[in-house]
Scaffold this motif. Sequence first.
Motif, PDB file in Angstrom:
ATOM      1  N   GLY A   1       0.801  -1.222   0.000  1.00 52.94           N
ATOM      2  CA  GLY A   1       0.000   0.000   0.000  1.00 52.94           C
ATOM      3  C   GLY A   1       0.828   1.263   0.000  1.00 52.94           C
ATOM      4  O   GLY A   1       0.652   2.146  -0.845  1.00 52.94           O
TER       5      GLY A   1
ATOM      6  N   THR B   1       0.646   6.199  -2.542  1.00 50.36           N
ATOM      7  CA  THR B   1      -0.416   5.215  -2.329  1.00 50.36           C
ATOM      8  C   THR B   1      -0.577   4.303  -3.542  1.00 50.36           C
ATOM      9  O   THR B   1      -0.595   4.774  -4.680  1.00 50.36           O
ATOM     10  CB  THR B   1      -1.764   5.922  -2.072  1.00 50.36           C
TER      11      THR B   1
ATOM     12  N   SER C   1      -2.918   0.689  -4.807  1.00 53.20           N
ATOM     13  CA  SER C   1      -4.115  -0.051  -4.427  1.00 53.20           C
ATOM     14  C   SER C   1      -4.394  -1.216  -5.352  1.00 53.20           C
ATOM     15  O   SER C   1      -3.817  -1.349  -6.436  1.00 53.20           O
ATOM     16  CB  SER C   1      -5.324   0.894  -4.432  1.00 53.20           C
TER      17      SER C   1
ATOM     18  N   GLN D   1      -7.625  -2.471  -7.333  1.00 51.16           N
ATOM     19  CA  GLN D   1      -8.919  -1.953  -7.778  1.00 51.16           C
ATOM     20  C   GLN D   1      -9.679  -3.075  -8.484  1.00 51.16           C
ATOM     21  O   GLN D   1      -9.211  -3.606  -9.493  1.00 51.16           O
ATOM     22  CB  GLN D   1      -8.702  -0.757  -8.706  1.00 51.16           C
TER      23      GLN D   1
ATOM     24  N   VAL E   1     -11.646  -2.734   3.875  1.00 53.04           N
ATOM     25  CA  VAL E   1     -10.391  -2.031   4.133  1.00 53.04           C
ATOM     26  C   VAL E   1      -9.751  -2.533   5.419  1.00 53.04           C
ATOM     27  O   VAL E   1      -8.523  -2.592   5.538  1.00 53.04           O
ATOM     28  CB  VAL E   1     -10.599  -0.501   4.155  1.00 53.04           C
TER      29      VAL E   1
ATOM     30  N   GLU F   1      -4.444   1.802   7.399  1.00 43.93           N
ATOM     31  CA  GLU F   1      -4.521   2.023   5.952  1.00 43.93           C
ATOM     32  C   GLU F   1      -4.343   3.519   5.698  1.00 43.93           C
ATOM     33  O   GLU F   1      -5.291   4.247   5.360  1.00 43.93           O
ATOM     34  CB  GLU F   1      -5.842   1.503   5.372  1.00 43.93           C
TER      35      GLU F   1
ATOM     36  N   ARG G   1      -3.073   4.979   3.379  1.00 45.82           N
ATOM     37  CA  ARG G   1      -3.357   5.324   1.990  1.00 45.82           C
ATOM     38  C   ARG G   1      -4.650   6.121   1.849  1.00 45.82           C
ATOM     39  O   ARG G   1      -4.763   7.015   0.978  1.00 45.82           O
ATOM     40  CB  ARG G   1      -3.451   4.020   1.187  1.00 45.82           C
TER      41      ARG G   1
ATOM     42  N   TRP H   1     -14.269   6.428  -3.857  1.00 46.87           N
ATOM     43  CA  TRP H   1     -13.728   5.155  -3.371  1.00 46.87           C
ATOM     44  C   TRP H   1     -14.456   3.974  -3.995  1.00 46.87           C
ATOM     45  O   TRP H   1     -13.871   2.908  -4.182  1.00 46.87           O
ATOM     46  CB  TRP H   1     -13.781   5.110  -1.846  1.00 46.87           C
TER      47      TRP H   1
ATOM     48  N   ARG I   1     -12.322   0.621  -4.891  1.00 48.38           N
ATOM     49  CA  ARG I   1     -10.977   1.169  -4.821  1.00 48.38           C
ATOM     50  C   ARG I   1     -10.390   1.206  -3.408  1.00 48.38           C
ATOM     51  O   ARG I   1      -9.295   1.754  -3.212  1.00 48.38           O
ATOM     52  CB  ARG I   1     -10.988   2.600  -5.368  1.00 48.38           C
TER      53      ARG I   1
ATOM     54  N   SER J   1      -5.897  -2.115  -0.365  1.00 47.84           N
ATOM     55  CA  SER J   1      -4.485  -1.878  -0.590  1.00 47.84           C
ATOM     56  C   SER J   1      -3.903  -2.901  -1.555  1.00 47.84           C
ATOM     57  O   SER J   1      -4.415  -4.013  -1.698  1.00 47.84           O
ATOM     58  CB  SER J   1      -3.748  -1.994   0.744  1.00 47.84           C
TER      59      SER J   1
END
Length: 473
Positions: free
Chosen positions: A128, A191, A193, A195, A220, A237, A239, A307, A327, A330
Amino acid sequence: MGEEISKDEFENKDFDTFREHLERETALLRQIQTEGGLSDQGPFIGLELEAWLIDHNFFPAPHNQSFLERLGGDTVVAELSRFNIEINTPVEEIAGEGLARMHAHLSDTLRQCAANANEDVDTVIAIGTLPTLREEDLSIDMMTPSNRYVALNREAMRARGGAPISFDIDSCRDDSGFAATYEDVMAEAATTSLQLHLQLADEKMAAAYNASLMLSAPLVAISANAPFLFGRPLWHETRIPVFEQALAQPTSLQRVTFGSGYVKDDLVELFEENLSEYPPLLPVYNENRSDTDFACLKLHNGTLWRWVRPLVGRSNDGKPHIRIEQRVMSAGPSVLDMMANAALYFGAVEEISMYIDEATSELSFAKARANLYVAARDGLGAEIDWFGNKARRPVASVVEDMIPLAESGLRKLGMAEHLIDKYLTTVSMRLETRQNGANWQLSQFDRHGDFHRLTADYLAHQKSGLPVHEWPN
């Protein structure tokens, strides 16, 4: 990265003309949806994985241009910084062995990327936020050469009236926290991720979108893998606040956002909100392109980072579709962990969608949004609101309840039984051991106190393919 644009300087007339195109395309999407013209194909799944290039000292390696030139193809692309890349997998059916094919493709691509990066004495890591990241690594000189990024940075800062971006992130462990100001958006590059994309028949998408919002917090928490920023332990997290603050705007409407509410009837509502509430940042258009390409609508949507984001595409039947991009999760720790997260998400969305009206009546949007930040801050130690008993509960118990829901949902979706067992058992074991990526990193650093050793050990475990709950400290 999003589609590259043809220029990075704009005039007032560009914004006016772009908005005219955007209005037409948004109205056309609404018309197609109203007339039943959106694709009814699905379920289909896809993913994008953002990753880091790092050198032999485990610092960011700003070599994505030479890396991509050697690699070729279009499934791996550049991200905002010269040390980030994005891997895209082919679209798959979720039924049968689709997720296993996605798993194999991602594993093979990561191996190819690592071998290719070795030409620059680098390697690739999926995490992440890189524990060895330094503030100087996020200078504007590290921006990937791209009209899109140059223009995005300039227009985002212009929208702030030139005011610097302020960071203020507390620590879930002590009183240290992190505060700083920046003159550009490059902190976003801290950051990376995972997705996940989900396409269903149009009539199922609103329920799936709202379920995706509700599930963001437990997802998350179980997948948290970004506990450090510039040598400080912040959120499990981190991020989440980094991305939001890196692109913060001086208005109530933010471009990185959980959104303004559950959708009522369909996902076109989100594109209509894009049009009415958000001024364009990148007014690039091509008069020769048809409105049915939705080029301006896609470009505008690409400068809004919900998100849980809607995306417009075109299906094999030739009809446009709107799919969901989840989204919140991580990158990393292992490919198996990421595929397990995907299975948990896809299955739980399918099941909760069956009674979404009841669920959303018991868990308000405001509580679902607040849940995300509590879970991002405290990880598996968080307490969140949930539907069912309307009481705050440990997020770990919510994830525990999600697992049988996901199992039922995946069976309805037709996933092979052995894959359901493989992936959901991985989640169960992570939950039982309370060892996700963030907890492993925090524990490893507490034991050894060395970010370089942490990163080296993490990379070795990631390459082993073992899920994080089996990683020793």
